[in-house]
Design a protein around this motif. Structure first.
Motif: not given
Length: 281
Positions: A86-98
């Motif tokens: 859950e903590e990692a899910l909140e980090a670098s959200v937009e880069p991970k989506r791309l």
């Protein structure tokens, strides 16, 4: 002394480099690994080793991408433990989506793939769901979050969970048993997540049991792609997954550090950048 005043490309020995690095950190409050690499004419691996040595001596505190003085408020921000899913899910959200969208674009109907556990691979799963053109896709995963994400696409997708012992921190399945299934399958493509990508130390993960399963996933795949946002490039963690040359490519984001990308390219790793089409048409 400023970073520009440091003797670039000078043949300094380790004690002198570290003395200068300590002075730079004290003066600036934060110095990046890449800056020290350029200033002293050494690799980023050497620059990180210098900072690690200074931290062991109690002179600085390592933080992501560089170092700060011990007195800096940033010194308390370096995680001393593996972050939860859950903590990692909140980090670098937009880069991970791309990255997820770019990686998903590499998949074709009729293929079999592995989606390793992780928040970046979860974004791949979401991007796969959004591709209405995909049919007859078989997805193996050791991530419960990924399996649940893809459940709604059955029977368009076939979702196979590896089995194994549950790690609550990442909602992942590891040994024993996780390897038993992977020994029996051969897929077209594996997407492997990680905590670090480094030209010298390879691709690494913070948790040893997960690193072991990731290695088995690679052996079960014809091709393996590592997916990692730019913050993970140049990082090295406890468990080695595989050397750089074991991967067929890296998908990262456009903010990935240029010097580290250059090192990876020199090591023979193909690098794809996930870009936002709204910004980079």
């Amino acid at each position: 002394m400023s970073i520009d005043a440091a003797p670039a490309n000078a043949p300094l020995d380790a004690p002198r480099r570290r003395e200068l690095a300590l002075a730079l950190v004290a003066e600036r409050g934060f110095v990046r690994v890449a800056e020290l690499s350029r200033a002293f004419g050494v690799t980023t691996v050497t620059a990180r080793a210098d900072l690690d040595a200074l931290e062991r001596q109690g002179g600085i505190r390592r933080v992501h991408g560089g170092a700060v003085p011990l007195s800096s408020p940033l010194a308390a921000e370096r995680p001393e433990r593996e972050p939860s899913f859950e903590e990692a899910l909140e980090a670098s959200v937009e880069p991970k989506r791309l990255i997820g969208e770019h990686a998903a674009s590499l998949v074709r109907s009729g293929q079999s793939i592995i989606l390793d556990v992780g928040t970046t691979t979860l974004q791949i799963a979401r991007a796969l769901r959004a591709r209405a053109d995909l049919e007859d896709l078989v997805v193996f995963t050791n991530g419960l979050s990924i399996a649940l994400e893809l459940e709604a696409e059955i029977p368009r997708f076939t979702v196979v969970v590896t089995g194994g012992t549950l790690r609550p921190k990442q909602h992942s399945l590891v040994h024993p048993l996780a390897g038993s299934m992977l020994d029996e399958v051969h897929v077209d493509l594996a997407f492997i997540g990680c905590n670090g990508v480094d030209a010298a130390h390879g691709v690494t993960n913070a948790n040893l049991p997960e690193a072991s399963v990731k290695s088995l996933m690679m052996r079960a795949a014809a091709r393996s792609i590592v997916v990692a946002d730019g913050s993970k490039l140049g990082e090295v963690h406890l468990g080695r997954i595989a050397p750089i040359d074991a991967f067929d490519g890296l998908v990262t984001d456009a903010a990935a550090p240029t010097p580290i990308v250059a090192e990876l390219l020199d090591a023979g790793l193909a690098v794809d950048f996930a870009r936002d089409p709204r910004v980079d048409p």
